[in-house]
Every structure is written in structure tokens, then in C-alpha cells.
Design a protein around this motif. Structure first.
Motif, PDB file in Angstrom:
ATOM      1  N   GLY A  79     -18.100  -8.412 -12.401  1.00  0.00           N
ATOM      2  CA  GLY A  79     -19.206  -9.330 -12.624  1.00  0.00           C
ATOM      3  C   GLY A  79     -20.339  -8.715 -13.418  1.00  0.00           C
ATOM      4  O   GLY A  79     -21.328  -9.390 -13.696  1.00  0.00           O
ATOM      5  N   TYR A  80     -20.220  -7.423 -13.763  1.00  0.00           N
ATOM      6  CA  TYR A  80     -21.258  -6.744 -14.534  1.00  0.00           C
ATOM      7  C   TYR A  80     -20.615  -6.029 -15.711  1.00  0.00           C
ATOM      8  O   TYR A  80     -19.523  -5.475 -15.601  1.00  0.00           O
ATOM      9  CB  TYR A  80     -22.003  -5.735 -13.654  1.00  0.00           C
ATOM     10  CG  TYR A  80     -22.582  -6.376 -12.407  1.00  0.00           C
ATOM     11  CD1 TYR A  80     -23.781  -7.069 -12.451  1.00  0.00           C
ATOM     12  CD2 TYR A  80     -21.897  -6.312 -11.200  1.00  0.00           C
ATOM     13  CE1 TYR A  80     -24.302  -7.679 -11.326  1.00  0.00           C
ATOM     14  CE2 TYR A  80     -22.405  -6.916 -10.064  1.00  0.00           C
ATOM     15  CZ  TYR A  80     -23.609  -7.599 -10.124  1.00  0.00           C
ATOM     16  OH  TYR A  80     -24.105  -8.205  -9.015  1.00  0.00           O
ATOM     17  N   ARG A  81     -21.315  -6.009 -16.830  1.00  0.00           N
ATOM     18  CA  ARG A  81     -20.721  -5.446 -18.043  1.00  0.00           C
ATOM     19  C   ARG A  81     -21.152  -4.008 -18.318  1.00  0.00           C
ATOM     20  O   ARG A  81     -20.642  -3.383 -19.235  1.00  0.00           O
ATOM     21  CB  ARG A  81     -21.080  -6.337 -19.243  1.00  0.00           C
ATOM     22  CG  ARG A  81     -22.552  -6.355 -19.583  1.00  0.00           C
ATOM     23  CD  ARG A  81     -22.907  -7.448 -20.544  1.00  0.00           C
ATOM     24  NE  ARG A  81     -22.895  -8.753 -19.893  1.00  0.00           N
ATOM     25  CZ  ARG A  81     -23.273  -9.877 -20.475  1.00  0.00           C
ATOM     26  NH1 ARG A  81     -23.661  -9.862 -21.737  1.00  0.00           N
ATOM     27  NH2 ARG A  81     -23.248 -11.027 -19.819  1.00  0.00           N
ATOM     28  N   THR A 103     -13.411  -8.622 -17.353  1.00  0.00           N
ATOM     29  CA  THR A 103     -14.662  -9.295 -17.021  1.00  0.00           C
ATOM     30  C   THR A 103     -14.421 -10.454 -16.067  1.00  0.00           C
ATOM     31  O   THR A 103     -13.349 -11.056 -16.064  1.00  0.00           O
ATOM     32  CB  THR A 103     -15.352  -9.829 -18.292  1.00  0.00           C
ATOM     33  OG1 THR A 103     -16.557 -10.501 -17.916  1.00  0.00           O
ATOM     34  CG2 THR A 103     -14.457 -10.812 -19.038  1.00  0.00           C
ATOM     35  N   ARG A 104     -15.454 -10.726 -15.264  1.00  0.00           N
ATOM     36  CA  ARG A 104     -15.492 -11.946 -14.456  1.00  0.00           C
ATOM     37  C   ARG A 104     -16.785 -12.703 -14.732  1.00  0.00           C
ATOM     38  O   ARG A 104     -17.326 -13.387 -13.886  1.00  0.00           O
ATOM     39  CB  ARG A 104     -15.355 -11.612 -12.968  1.00  0.00           C
ATOM     40  CG  ARG A 104     -13.951 -11.156 -12.570  1.00  0.00           C
ATOM     41  CD  ARG A 104     -13.769 -11.121 -11.076  1.00  0.00           C
ATOM     42  NE  ARG A 104     -12.440 -10.657 -10.681  1.00  0.00           N
ATOM     43  CZ  ARG A 104     -11.371 -11.433 -10.540  1.00  0.00           C
ATOM     44  NH1 ARG A 104     -11.473 -12.737 -10.809  1.00  0.00           N
ATOM     45  NH2 ARG A 104     -10.216 -10.942 -10.161  1.00  0.00           N
ATOM     46  N   GLU A 105     -17.276 -12.534 -15.980  1.00  0.00           N
ATOM     47  CA  GLU A 105     -18.492 -13.233 -16.387  1.00  0.00           C
ATOM     48  C   GLU A 105     -18.208 -14.438 -17.272  1.00  0.00           C
ATOM     49  O   GLU A 105     -19.141 -15.143 -17.664  1.00  0.00           O
ATOM     50  CB  GLU A 105     -19.429 -12.278 -17.126  1.00  0.00           C
ATOM     51  CG  GLU A 105     -20.068 -11.226 -16.247  1.00  0.00           C
ATOM     52  CD  GLU A 105     -21.132 -10.456 -17.004  1.00  0.00           C
ATOM     53  OE1 GLU A 105     -22.256 -10.959 -17.126  1.00  0.00           O
ATOM     54  OE2 GLU A 105     -20.819  -9.349 -17.474  1.00  0.00           O
ATOM     55  N   ASN A 156     -19.637 -15.436 -21.610  1.00  0.00           N
ATOM     56  CA  ASN A 156     -20.634 -14.481 -22.098  1.00  0.00           C
ATOM     57  C   ASN A 156     -19.982 -13.209 -22.628  1.00  0.00           C
ATOM     58  O   ASN A 156     -20.248 -12.772 -23.761  1.00  0.00           O
ATOM     59  CB  ASN A 156     -21.618 -14.129 -20.973  1.00  0.00           C
ATOM     60  CG  ASN A 156     -22.391 -15.328 -20.490  1.00  0.00           C
ATOM     61  OD1 ASN A 156     -22.516 -16.310 -21.212  1.00  0.00           O
ATOM     62  ND2 ASN A 156     -22.926 -15.254 -19.289  1.00  0.00           N
ATOM     63  N   ARG A 171     -14.052 -15.894 -14.052  1.00  0.00           N
ATOM     64  CA  ARG A 171     -15.413 -16.127 -13.563  1.00  0.00           C
ATOM     65  C   ARG A 171     -15.406 -17.083 -12.371  1.00  0.00           C
ATOM     66  O   ARG A 171     -16.090 -16.850 -11.351  1.00  0.00           O
ATOM     67  CB  ARG A 171     -16.284 -16.709 -14.683  1.00  0.00           C
ATOM     68  CG  ARG A 171     -17.736 -16.944 -14.270  1.00  0.00           C
ATOM     69  CD  ARG A 171     -18.418 -17.917 -15.208  1.00  0.00           C
ATOM     70  NE  ARG A 171     -17.741 -19.207 -15.219  1.00  0.00           N
ATOM     71  CZ  ARG A 171     -17.882 -20.132 -14.263  1.00  0.00           C
ATOM     72  NH1 ARG A 171     -18.657 -19.894 -13.220  1.00  0.00           N
ATOM     73  NH2 ARG A 171     -17.226 -21.258 -14.345  1.00  0.00           N
ATOM     74  N   ARG A 184     -14.259 -15.412  -9.275  1.00  0.00           N
ATOM     75  CA  ARG A 184     -15.311 -14.562  -8.701  1.00  0.00           C
ATOM     76  C   ARG A 184     -16.268 -15.395  -7.854  1.00  0.00           C
ATOM     77  O   ARG A 184     -16.678 -14.978  -6.767  1.00  0.00           O
ATOM     78  CB  ARG A 184     -16.077 -13.859  -9.828  1.00  0.00           C
ATOM     79  CG  ARG A 184     -17.273 -13.039  -9.324  1.00  0.00           C
ATOM     80  CD  ARG A 184     -17.929 -12.293 -10.473  1.00  0.00           C
ATOM     81  NE  ARG A 184     -19.085 -11.539 -10.006  1.00  0.00           N
ATOM     82  CZ  ARG A 184     -20.347 -11.797 -10.351  1.00  0.00           C
ATOM     83  NH1 ARG A 184     -20.612 -12.800 -11.181  1.00  0.00           N
ATOM     84  NH2 ARG A 184     -21.338 -11.061  -9.902  1.00  0.00           N
TER      85      ARG A 184
END
Length: 551
Positions: free
Chosen positions: A101-103, A132-134, A137, A189, A192
Motif C-alpha cells: 500500500g506504500y510506494r 503495488t496495492r495502490e 496511481n 487495490r 487491500r
């Protein structure tokens, strides 16, 4: 193809691309400002066969379990993919225990840098949800890296790279790749968010069942096996709870937070994580929900399905005391009490010069014992007879003088009782109940009742809670208490007992302390034995004001 041959082919291909780009510029087909960009665009088809350097990335989240993925398994899968594709591994980057959840993951940033710097021609990952789980973005950021574009301008700044995963995702599949990549990023995402919601639900369910979710227990509690044998629950740690209650009494009696923190350290109490107590650590305990037996998440109390605050564990303080503590600690607002600097010595600020009336200061002489002295003359102020005395000598004399007068008397302790919050708590509970009913059946009568309750709550909140004092016989004499008392408490006791401690000048050459040098005035008349007996009989009763004699 070996590395030297690959480098030679790349150089030849780049030179070829540059010649073609120059020809287009001469013919007016391309502007000269972007000559190098055009050369890179013309060269890739010729150099594709040499682009076989692969950088690998794997990530294992904090939520991973034995049944989940393993770092070794993902690493082996990627190396098998390298072998099938004819790629050469040049780097392996691992983020172990970090959320997708963070890059700003260090290994993830290094993996992308391999592509930007030209160190790698191919980026390999196990699956999109490992990247990624964003959602969109970061998907857009990754596409810029794959296509070699500047994220700000969109211009080509580096050679495009190939992105592969073991699920069949391949950036060479054109539009199909882009659609699939973005879709999988959004699915990751959404998953998550579902995991977070499941964790919240599980946390709430455990709290409703009186279970502790794990981790370090809040200060004042310890984790124990639940009575039914299912999981853990919290019970009060009596020693720590007694420390909290003592801190509550001290803060509500007007002690500064720094002073109370010093008392905790002096008594040997240890906080959960830090080496010793600080003002901030003390405030976090006193204004937190944990000492009310509540469960909190994200700094806010957890509520059940009906809107009630969950309090499955035994409370250490009452609602009223908690409200008064929050007002006294005043976190984030103006400081209502001084910081409470620790006094240097027992008689700091209490001894005065008999001649000029100035407070004596502590004089620390190199290689010699500390002393109290009048500093008026050194500051150019008039003083007929400057006084100086050894610190330990005068402190022992004043202590003996004090304990000789009151040492065998009972120690009476003031406990502050806070009232006036119970009705506010009941009104909050009624409001939560009405809100739960409004969610299912919104009627005019419910809204009318809710408005009345909110008005009542506003009226109650405008009135500060009242406090009264309860006098408690501690079962100790003052002399017994003095032995283990903190410096702050001893000094305050002397300040309340002696109205004046004026020191006169000593005689030159005299090596022993002359008691006649100290002029003493008591704050009040000491009680006789009959009055002490009466105070013992009254101890424990609620008083609206302080007794004539208290310690």
C-alpha cells in the motif's frame, strides 16, 4: 552472446540509429532539438536481441502466513522464468514484510532505478499485486518506467524496458498489456481495502468478545488467557495500576507533568517502550482510552454495531477522572501549568539570606562539596553579611528539625474525587442509541428526542466537572514516608511547613554548623496529640475543603 559482443552490437546499433536520425534532420523530417530521442527510437528493433539483462523484484507482506507465498518460492519462480526467456539475472531486490500500500519501499525504488539507469533491460516480478496495492496511481508510474518516459513531461528520457510476471503479463503485448496491467493493479487495490475491512471486523469482534488482539498490553494491564480458554484477555496489573492512580491524584492536585514523570522514574516504574518516563509518555497513558478499559483504533474508541463504545476490560480510572485528566493535561493546547523544572537541591528556593533577604543559590565548586550562598555581593547588590553554608550540612539540619517535630505523626493523603461527568456519559449513551434507531427508522419523534439530548449534552459540556477532596490515612508516619519520598515531594513538604528559613553569616574558622545561624518561622501551629487523633478519626470522610493539617 557474451557481454563484450552484446556491447559491440549495441554500439553499432546506436550509431546506426544516430545516422538515420541525422538523415531525417537533414531532410527536414525531424527537428534537431530531439536528435538523441529519435536515435533511440530508431535503434531498439536492431538491438532487441541483446536486451537480456533482467532485474528481479519480490515482496512479502506483513500479513503473510505459512499458507501464503514465500520469498524462496517467488524467487525460484522468477529464476525459472529467466531461464525460459533466455534472460540473465543482474539484480535481485527483496522487500520483506513491507506493505504494497506504500510506494516508498527501498528495494522497489532500486528495482525501478535499474530500468531508469539502463542497468536492466527487463523487469521481472511475481505478480502485479507484489508491485503495488495502490491501483491506478502507481500503475501509471510503472508504465512511465516501462516506456522510458519522464513522469512530468511525458517525453522519452531512457530506453524502454520489458515487464514480465509469471502470470503471463508481458509489456510487449501492446494495448492488451496496458489494459490487463491497470485492471490487475485496481484489483490489487480493492483486495487491500477488503483485507483492511476484514481486519477491522475481526478486531471489533474480538473486542466485543472481551478478547485482546495481541501485541504489548497497555500500561496498567497484562495479557492473560481468557477464562474460556479462547485467546487472550486483559487484566489489571496491580503495581502499574497503583502507579497510574497515584499519577492521577498528583496531576489533579496540581503537580506538573514533568514532576510526576520524575516521580515515576524515581520509584522505579518503567514505561512499555522507552528507557524512562517523559512528559509525552505520561500524557499518552493518562489521556488514552486504555485506562478506561476501552478498545481504540487509530486513536479513536471502537464502537459496536449499536454505536456503543466498547469497554471489555476492567477500568483503572472513572469517566469523571478521565475527563478531568484530559483538561489538566491539555494536550495540544496552551500549557496551563509550568513545565516543572526539577529543583537542584532539597532547599533550593527555600533558604534566604538573613541580611538582605535574597534566596540562596546552589554553588558548585570544582573539587569541593556543593554549598548554598548569597550571591548579592557578586552581583553588585548590597548585603551586610553574606551567608554561605555546606549543602549537605544545612539539609541534614533542616530535615532533622522537621522530622523531630512531626516525624511520628500520621501521614494523611489527599485524594481528589471528580464528579459531574456521569450524567454526560449517560446522555452520550442515549444519543448513540437514538442514532442507531434513526439508521433503521427515521421518525420525527426520534429526531426531536435527538435534538433535546444534543442540547442537554452541550449544556453539560459547558460546565466543568466538580472536584472534592477525600482525606485518607495512609497507615504510615511522616518519618516512614520521608525515607522513600521523591526530592520534589520532600521539598514541597518543607515549603508548606516552614514559612521562613533565613541563614545568617558564619564565624570564620568554625567547622561545625551553629544552629543559631538559622532563623525559623513555621507556616502554622502544629497540632497536638488530641488534634492528631481527631484527624485520624476524620480521615476517609469527604471534605469540601482541606484539613488544617495535611501532608
Amino acid at each position: 552472446m557474451c557481454g563484450a559482443e552484446a556491447d559491440r552490437v549495441v554500439r553499432v546499433a546506436l550509431e546506426f540509429g544516430l545516422e538515420r536520425a541525422r538523415a531525417q534532420v537533414r531532410q527536414g523530417e525531424h527537428p534537431p532539438q530531439h536528435l538523441e530521442d529519435r536515435a533511440l527510437q530508431l535503434a531498439p528493433r536492431l538491438t532487441y536481441v541483446t536486451r537480456n539483462r533482467a532485474s528481479l523484484y519480490v515482496r512479502l507482506s506483513r500479513q503473510a502466513t505459512d499458507s501464503n507465498l514465500s520469498l524462496d518460492g517467488m524467487r525460484d519462480d522468477l529464476r525459472d522464468l529467466c531461464q525460459r526467456e533466455g534472460l540473465t539475472e543482474v539484480a535481485l531486490h527483496v522487500d520483506d514484510g513491507l506493505s504494497g500500500g506504500y510506494r516508498d519501499r527501498p528495494a522497489f525504488a532500486e528495482w525501478l532505478a535499474d530500468a531508469r539507469s539502463g542497468r536492466a533491460d527487463v523487469l521481472l516480478t511475481w505478480a502485479v499485486d507484489r508491485l503495488t496495492r495502490e491501483g491506478l496511481n502507481v500503475a501509471a508510474q510503472l508504465l512511465d518506467v516501462v516506456e522510458g518516459k519522464d513522469p512530468e513531461t511525458g517525453r522519452q528520457i531512457s530506453r524502454p524496458v520489458r515487464l514480465l510476471d509469471i502470470k503471463g503479463l508481458d509489456s510487449e503485448h501492446g494495448e492488451t498489456f496496458r489494459l490487463r496491467f491497470v485492471l490487475q493493479a485496481e484489483i490489487a487495490r480493492a483486495e487491500r481495502e477488503r483485507m483492511r475491512e476484514r481486519a477491522k471486523t475481526a478486531h471489533r469482534r474480538l473486542s466485543q468478545a472481551g478478547r485482546y488482539r495481541g501485541g504489548a498490553a497497555p500500561y496498567g494491564y497484562r495479557a492473560v488467557d481468557a477464562p474460556d480458554g479462547k485467546g487472550k484477555t486483559l487484566e489489571i496489573d496491580q503495581r502499574e495500576a497503583e502507579a497510574i492512580r497515584e499519577c492521577v491524584d498528583r496531576v489533579l492536585n496540581g503537580n506538573t507533568l514533568n514532576r510526576v514523570a520524575r516521580w515515576l522514574n524515581d520509584q522505579g516504574y518503567k514505561p512499555r517502550r522507552a528507557a524512562q518516563w517523559s512528559r509525552a509518555a505520561l500524557v499518552s497513558v493518562l489521556v488514552g482510552d486504555a485506562i478506561l478499559g476501552r478498545v481504540s483504533r487509530g486513536g479513536k474508541p471502537v464502537r459496536d454495531s449499536e454505536g456503543e463504545i466498547l469497554a471489555p476490560f476492567p477500568a483503572i480510572v472513572t469517566e469523571a477522572e478521565s475527563t478531568a485528566l484530559r483538561a489538566a493535561c491539555n494536550p495540544g493546547g496552551e500549557r496551563k501549568t509550568p513545565m516543572g523544572r526539577q529543583p537542584s537541591r532539597l532547599l533550593s528556593g527555600l533558604l534566604t539570606c538573613w541580611s538582605c533577604g535574597t534566596k540562596l543559590t546552589v554553588w558548585r565548586r570544582t573539587g569541593k562539596a556543593a554549598a548554598y550562598r548569597c550571591a548579592s555581593r557578586s552581583q553588585g547588590l548590597p548585603c551586610a553579611g553574606s551567608a554561605t553554608v555546606g549543602a549537605e550540612t544545612i539539609e541534614e539540619h533542616v530535615t532533622a528539625l522537621y522530622l523531630g517535630e512531626v516525624g511520628d505523626m500520621p501521614l494523611l493523603h489527599e485524594r481528589v474525587i471528580v464528579e459531574g461527568v456521569d450524567e454526560l456519559t449517560a446522555v452520550d449513551a442515549d444519543i448513540a442509541d437514538i442514532m442507531a434507531q434513526v439508521a433503521t427508522q427515521a421518525t420525527a419523534s426520534l429526531f426531536e428526542r435527538l435534538t433535546a439530548l444534543q442540547a442537554r449534552r452541550a449544556a453539560l459540556e459547558s460546565k466543568p466537572p466538580t472536584q472534592r477532596v477525600e482525606i485518607v490515612d495512609t497507615g504510615q508516619t511522616i518519618a516512614e514516608w520521608w525515607e522513600g519520598a521523591h526530592l520534589d515531594d520532600r521539598r514541597d513538604t518543607l515549603a508548606g511547613h516552614f514559612e521562613r528559613l533565613a541563614l545568617g553569616p558564619g564565624k570564620r574558622g568554625q567547622r561545625t554548623f551553629d544552629p543559631g545561624r538559622l532563623a525559623v518561622t513555621l507556616t502554622r501551629k502544629l497540632p497536638d496529640r488530641a488534634e492528631v487523633a481527631e484527624m485520624r478519626a476524620r480521615a476517609g470522610q469527604h471534605k469540601g475543603q482541606r484539613l488544617e493539617y495535611d501532608m
